[in-house]
Design a protein around this motif. Structure first.
Motif, PDB file in Angstrom:
ATOM      1  N   VAL A 243       0.859  -1.182   0.000  1.00 57.61           N
ATOM      2  CA  VAL A 243       0.000   0.000   0.000  1.00 57.61           C
ATOM      3  C   VAL A 243       0.899   1.237   0.000  1.00 57.61           C
ATOM      4  O   VAL A 243       1.455   1.619   1.031  1.00 57.61           O
ATOM      5  CB  VAL A 243      -0.950   0.006   1.202  1.00 57.61           C
ATOM      6  CG1 VAL A 243      -1.781   1.279   1.219  1.00 57.61           C
ATOM      7  CG2 VAL A 243      -1.862  -1.223   1.161  1.00 57.61           C
ATOM      8  N   VAL A 244       1.062   1.810  -1.185  1.00 62.15           N
ATOM      9  CA  VAL A 244       1.882   2.995  -1.359  1.00 62.15           C
ATOM     10  C   VAL A 244       0.994   4.069  -1.979  1.00 62.15           C
ATOM     11  O   VAL A 244       0.315   3.834  -2.989  1.00 62.15           O
ATOM     12  CB  VAL A 244       3.099   2.717  -2.257  1.00 62.15           C
ATOM     13  CG1 VAL A 244       3.917   3.980  -2.456  1.00 62.15           C
ATOM     14  CG2 VAL A 244       3.963   1.613  -1.652  1.00 62.15           C
ATOM     15  N   ALA A 245       0.978   5.241  -1.385  1.00 63.32           N
ATOM     16  CA  ALA A 245       0.037   6.283  -1.794  1.00 63.32           C
ATOM     17  C   ALA A 245       0.759   7.501  -2.358  1.00 63.32           C
ATOM     18  O   ALA A 245       1.945   7.728  -2.096  1.00 63.32           O
ATOM     19  CB  ALA A 245      -0.827   6.703  -0.609  1.00 63.32           C
ATOM     20  N   PHE A 246       0.022   8.273  -3.135  1.00 65.99           N
ATOM     21  CA  PHE A 246       0.423   9.604  -3.577  1.00 65.99           C
ATOM     22  C   PHE A 246      -0.533  10.609  -2.932  1.00 65.99           C
ATOM     23  O   PHE A 246      -1.703  10.303  -2.678  1.00 65.99           O
ATOM     24  CB  PHE A 246       0.316   9.748  -5.091  1.00 65.99           C
ATOM     25  CG  PHE A 246       1.245   8.872  -5.890  1.00 65.99           C
ATOM     26  CD1 PHE A 246       2.521   9.305  -6.237  1.00 65.99           C
ATOM     27  CD2 PHE A 246       0.837   7.619  -6.313  1.00 65.99           C
ATOM     28  CE1 PHE A 246       3.372   8.508  -6.986  1.00 65.99           C
ATOM     29  CE2 PHE A 246       1.676   6.809  -7.067  1.00 65.99           C
ATOM     30  CZ  PHE A 246       2.953   7.258  -7.403  1.00 65.99           C
ATOM     31  N   LEU A 247      -0.067  11.840  -2.723  1.00 65.52           N
ATOM     32  CA  LEU A 247      -0.976  12.878  -2.242  1.00 65.52           C
ATOM     33  C   LEU A 247      -2.049  13.200  -3.265  1.00 65.52           C
ATOM     34  O   LEU A 247      -3.160  13.595  -2.900  1.00 65.52           O
ATOM     35  CB  LEU A 247      -0.195  14.156  -1.891  1.00 65.52           C
ATOM     36  CG  LEU A 247       0.753  14.077  -0.700  1.00 65.52           C
ATOM     37  CD1 LEU A 247       1.404  15.437  -0.463  1.00 65.52           C
ATOM     38  CD2 LEU A 247       0.039  13.590   0.556  1.00 65.52           C
ATOM     39  N   GLY A 248      -1.732  13.066  -4.540  1.00 65.01           N
ATOM     40  CA  GLY A 248      -2.749  13.340  -5.550  1.00 65.01           C
ATOM     41  C   GLY A 248      -2.234  13.124  -6.947  1.00 65.01           C
ATOM     42  O   GLY A 248      -1.030  12.997  -7.193  1.00 65.01           O
ATOM     43  N   ARG A 249      -3.195  13.072  -7.870  1.00 66.87           N
ATOM     44  CA  ARG A 249      -2.884  13.059  -9.295  1.00 66.87           C
ATOM     45  C   ARG A 249      -3.917  13.924 -10.004  1.00 66.87           C
ATOM     46  O   ARG A 249      -5.043  14.094  -9.514  1.00 66.87           O
ATOM     47  CB  ARG A 249      -2.856  11.638  -9.861  1.00 66.87           C
ATOM     48  CG  ARG A 249      -4.182  10.870  -9.814  1.00 66.87           C
ATOM     49  CD  ARG A 249      -4.044   9.539 -10.525  1.00 66.87           C
ATOM     50  NE  ARG A 249      -5.303   8.792 -10.521  1.00 66.87           N
ATOM     51  CZ  ARG A 249      -5.599   7.831 -11.400  1.00 66.87           C
ATOM     52  NH1 ARG A 249      -4.736   7.516 -12.356  1.00 66.87           N
ATOM     53  NH2 ARG A 249      -6.746   7.181 -11.331  1.00 66.87           N
ATOM     54  N   PRO A 250      -3.573  14.489 -11.162  1.00 67.90           N
ATOM     55  CA  PRO A 250      -4.477  15.437 -11.830  1.00 67.90           C
ATOM     56  C   PRO A 250      -5.502  14.741 -12.722  1.00 67.90           C
ATOM     57  O   PRO A 250      -5.165  14.226 -13.781  1.00 67.90           O
ATOM     58  CB  PRO A 250      -3.514  16.298 -12.655  1.00 67.90           C
ATOM     59  CG  PRO A 250      -2.375  15.375 -12.969  1.00 67.90           C
ATOM     60  CD  PRO A 250      -2.254  14.429 -11.815  1.00 67.90           C
ATOM     61  N   TRP A 251      -6.752  14.779 -12.296  1.00 66.21           N
ATOM     62  CA  TRP A 251      -7.842  14.317 -13.153  1.00 66.21           C
ATOM     63  C   TRP A 251      -8.067  15.329 -14.275  1.00 66.21           C
ATOM     64  O   TRP A 251      -8.333  14.968 -15.414  1.00 66.21           O
ATOM     65  CB  TRP A 251      -9.092  14.131 -12.292  1.00 66.21           C
ATOM     66  CG  TRP A 251     -10.302  13.602 -12.988  1.00 66.21           C
ATOM     67  CD1 TRP A 251     -10.345  12.830 -14.114  1.00 66.21           C
ATOM     68  CD2 TRP A 251     -11.658  13.786 -12.581  1.00 66.21           C
ATOM     69  NE1 TRP A 251     -11.643  12.520 -14.432  1.00 66.21           N
ATOM     70  CE2 TRP A 251     -12.474  13.095 -13.514  1.00 66.21           C
ATOM     71  CE3 TRP A 251     -12.269  14.458 -11.522  1.00 66.21           C
ATOM     72  CZ2 TRP A 251     -13.867  13.073 -13.416  1.00 66.21           C
ATOM     73  CZ3 TRP A 251     -13.647  14.422 -11.423  1.00 66.21           C
ATOM     74  CH2 TRP A 251     -14.438  13.740 -12.358  1.00 66.21           C
ATOM     75  N   GLY A 252      -7.951  16.616 -13.946  1.00 68.73           N
ATOM     76  CA  GLY A 252      -8.036  17.686 -14.936  1.00 68.73           C
ATOM     77  C   GLY A 252      -6.683  18.350 -15.110  1.00 68.73           C
ATOM     78  O   GLY A 252      -5.848  18.361 -14.196  1.00 68.73           O
ATOM     79  N   ASP A 253      -6.467  18.936 -16.280  1.00 70.24           N
ATOM     80  CA  ASP A 253      -5.163  19.497 -16.625  1.00 70.24           C
ATOM     81  C   ASP A 253      -4.844  20.778 -15.854  1.00 70.24           C
ATOM     82  O   ASP A 253      -3.724  21.273 -15.902  1.00 70.24           O
ATOM     83  CB  ASP A 253      -5.090  19.750 -18.136  1.00 70.24           C
ATOM     84  CG  ASP A 253      -3.671  20.019 -18.614  1.00 70.24           C
ATOM     85  OD1 ASP A 253      -2.738  19.463 -18.007  1.00 70.24           O
ATOM     86  OD2 ASP A 253      -3.495  20.792 -19.569  1.00 70.24           O
ATOM     87  N   PHE A 254      -5.834  21.342 -15.118  1.00 68.04           N
ATOM     88  CA  PHE A 254      -5.610  22.525 -14.283  1.00 68.04           C
ATOM     89  C   PHE A 254      -5.736  22.167 -12.793  1.00 68.04           C
ATOM     90  O   PHE A 254      -6.042  23.044 -11.970  1.00 68.04           O
ATOM     91  CB  PHE A 254      -6.608  23.625 -14.638  1.00 68.04           C
ATOM     92  CG  PHE A 254      -6.295  24.360 -15.920  1.00 68.04           C
ATOM     93  CD1 PHE A 254      -5.723  25.627 -15.895  1.00 68.04           C
ATOM     94  CD2 PHE A 254      -6.563  23.785 -17.156  1.00 68.04           C
ATOM     95  CE1 PHE A 254      -5.446  26.310 -17.072  1.00 68.04           C
ATOM     96  CE2 PHE A 254      -6.287  24.447 -18.340  1.00 68.04           C
ATOM     97  CZ  PHE A 254      -5.718  25.713 -18.305  1.00 68.04           C
ATOM     98  N   ALA A 255      -5.513  20.930 -12.437  1.00 64.04           N
ATOM     99  CA  ALA A 255      -5.672  20.478 -11.051  1.00 64.04           C
ATOM    100  C   ALA A 255      -4.952  21.410 -10.076  1.00 64.04           C
ATOM    101  O   ALA A 255      -3.843  21.881 -10.344  1.00 64.04           O
ATOM    102  CB  ALA A 255      -5.144  19.060 -10.913  1.00 64.04           C
ATOM    103  N   ARG A 256      -5.603  21.662  -8.926  1.00 62.47           N
ATOM    104  CA  ARG A 256      -5.017  22.567  -7.918  1.00 62.47           C
ATOM    105  C   ARG A 256      -5.291  22.003  -6.524  1.00 62.47           C
ATOM    106  O   ARG A 256      -6.417  22.027  -6.026  1.00 62.47           O
ATOM    107  CB  ARG A 256      -5.591  23.971  -8.065  1.00 62.47           C
ATOM    108  CG  ARG A 256      -4.950  24.976  -7.145  1.00 62.47           C
ATOM    109  CD  ARG A 256      -5.255  26.406  -7.526  1.00 62.47           C
ATOM    110  NE  ARG A 256      -6.677  26.698  -7.576  1.00 62.47           N
ATOM    111  CZ  ARG A 256      -7.186  27.929  -7.634  1.00 62.47           C
ATOM    112  NH1 ARG A 256      -6.370  28.971  -7.685  1.00 62.47           N
ATOM    113  NH2 ARG A 256      -8.485  28.115  -7.680  1.00 62.47           N
ATOM    114  N   VAL A 257      -4.235  21.498  -5.891  1.00 65.64           N
ATOM    115  CA  VAL A 257      -4.328  20.867  -4.576  1.00 65.64           C
ATOM    116  C   VAL A 257      -3.108  21.270  -3.764  1.00 65.64           C
ATOM    117  O   VAL A 257      -1.976  21.200  -4.254  1.00 65.64           O
ATOM    118  CB  VAL A 257      -4.394  19.325  -4.690  1.00 65.64           C
ATOM    119  CG1 VAL A 257      -4.552  18.705  -3.302  1.00 65.64           C
ATOM    120  CG2 VAL A 257      -5.528  18.878  -5.607  1.00 65.64           C
TER     121      VAL A 257
END
Length: 339
Positions: A243-257
Motif C-alpha cells: 500500500v503505497v500512496a500519492f498525495l494526488g494526481r491530476p484528473w483535470g489538466d488545471f488540477a489545484r491541490v
C-alpha cells in the motif's frame, strides 16, 4: 477498535486536538427525530423518511438521529438550510460516532454516474452534518461514493467517510471538512468545481493509489486545501500488494491541490505526487503543492518532479481557509471545529 487505532496514529496531533464539546444526546427543540425501529408516531425510522418530510420552504430545519445503522441512499435537496446531527457523547471526536448511513451501490450500476452511487447526496446549499459515519461498502472494482456534495456553504464536522474508490465527491460549491475521518484507496477525494478546505482530519489509505484527484479543467476557483491533517494506513487496508500512496494526481489538466503540515505514517511513493496515467500526464497547467510534509511515511529519497511545487513557509501561509472558501467563512462555518 477504531478509537484505539485513532489514539495510536493521531498522537503527533494531540496538541492540536479540538476542545471537548458538550454531549449531544437529545434532540433540539422542533427537530425531526430519527430512531431505529421507533414506535413513536412523531419520529421517523429512517433518515430517508425524515428528509422527505422536511418542509419545502426556506426555513432552517434540524434532523436528530439516534444511534443505529441506517440503510439506503439519502438525498438532501430542499431549498432551506438543513442540519443533521448524530447522537454522540463527544461531538468533537469522530471515533465516538454512533450513527452510520450505509449503502453499497457502484457507479457502474447507475449508468456510470458517480453522484447517483452516493450513500448521502447533497444537492442544496447551507447544509451542516455532525457526527455521521457515511459508508459505501461496494469495495474494489468501481467508483462508489459515500458522500456526493454539490452544495455551497456545506460544513462536514467530525464525520467518517468510508469507501474504496472515489469516497468523497466534492464537486461544486464551498465546503469544509473538519475533524473527521476520510478513508479510501483510489482518487478518494475528488471533483470538478468544488472549493474545499480540510483541517484536522485523519486520511486513511486503504489500498494503493492517489488520495486526491482534482478535476479542475480551466483557470477557475476550484481548489482543495489541506491543513494540519494526517495520513495513516487504514486498519482494514488491502494488503494483497504494498500500500503505497500519492498525495494526488491530476484528473483535470488545471488540477489545484495544496497540502500543508501533513503528518504521514502510511507509506508515500518517493514522487509524493503522480501523473494521471503514463502517456496521459495532464500536468501542463497544474498547481500541486505541499509544505512541511513530515513523518515516517515520507521516504528519505523523496524526489518531486518538476511540475510539483514545494512551498516555503511564507508561500504556504497564503493558502488558508479564506483562500478556499472565501473571507466570509465565519458566517457559515462552525468555528468550534477550527484549530
Amino acid at each position: 477498535m477504531l478509537f484505539l487505532y485513532l489514539f495510536l496514529t493521531c498522537a503527533p496531533l494531540l496538541a492540536h486536538a479540538l476542545a471537548s464539546l458538550p454531549p449531544r444526546t437529545s434532540p433540539p427543540p422542533n427537530a425531526l427525530v430519527v430512531r431505529v425501529n421507533t414506535t413513536d408516531s412523531s419520529e421517523f425510522g429512517s433518515l430517508i423518511d425524515a428528509v422527505a418530510a422536511l418542509p419545502t420552504d426556506e426555513s432552517s430545519q434540524i434532523v436528530f438521529v439516534f444511534p443505529g445503522i441506517y440503510q439506503g441512499q439519502v438525498n438532501i435537496q430542499r431549498s432551506g438550510p438543513v442540519t443533521v446531527q448524530g447522537y454522540t457523547t463527544n461531538p468533537s471526536s469522530v471515533s465516538e460516532n454512533t450513527v452510520t448511513l450505509v449503502d453499497s451501490i457502484p457507479a457502474s450500476a447507475v449508468g456510470g454516474s458517480n453522484d447517483l452511487s452516493g450513500t448521502l447526496r447533497i444537492h442544496t446549499d447551507n447544509v451542516s452534518l455532525y457526527n455521521l459515519d457515511i459508508r459505501n461498502d461496494f469495495g474494489v472494482g468501481s467508483q462508489a461514493i459515500a458522500l456526493s456534495n454539490y452544495g455551497d456553504q456545506v460544513g462536514v464536522y467530525a464525520c467518517g467517510l468510508f469507501g474504496y474508490q472515489d469516497t468523497l465527491l466534492s464537486n461544486q460549491g464551498r465546503q469544509v471538512y473538519l475533524g473527521g475521518w476520510i478513508e479510501g484507496a483510489v482518487d478518494f477525494i475528488f471533483g470538478r468545481l468544488g472549493q474545499a478546505y480540510f483541517e484536522s482530519n485523519t486520511i486513511a489509505v486503504k489500498g494503493p493509489g492517489s488520495i486526491t484527484a482534482s478535476g479542475r479543467e480551466a483557470d477557475n476557483a476550484q481548489i482543495y486545501i489541506f491543513n494540519e491533517n494526517q495520513v495513516v494506513l487504514a486498519p482494514d487496508a488491502n494488503m494483497t500488494k504494498p500500500v503505497v500512496a500519492f498525495l494526488g494526481r491530476p484528473w483535470g489538466d488545471f488540477a489545484r491541490v495544496i497540502f500543508k503540515s501533513t503528518y504521514v505514517t502510511a507509506t508515500l511513493n518517493p514522487g509524493i505526487w503522480s501523473i494521471w496515467d503514463p502517456g496521459d500526464n495532464r500536468t501542463d497547467n497544474v498547481f500541486m503543492a505541499d509544505w512541511n510534509t513530515t513523518g515516517p511515511g515520507v521516504p528519505a529519497d523523496a524526489t518531486r518532479l518538476d511540475w510539483v511545487t514545494i512551498l516555503d513557509a511564507t508561500e504556504a501561509a497564503a493558502f488558508n481557509i479564506s483562500t478556499a472558501v472565501g473571507d466570509d467563512f465565519a458566517n457559515w462555518v462552525d468555528m468550534e471545529f477550527l484549530l
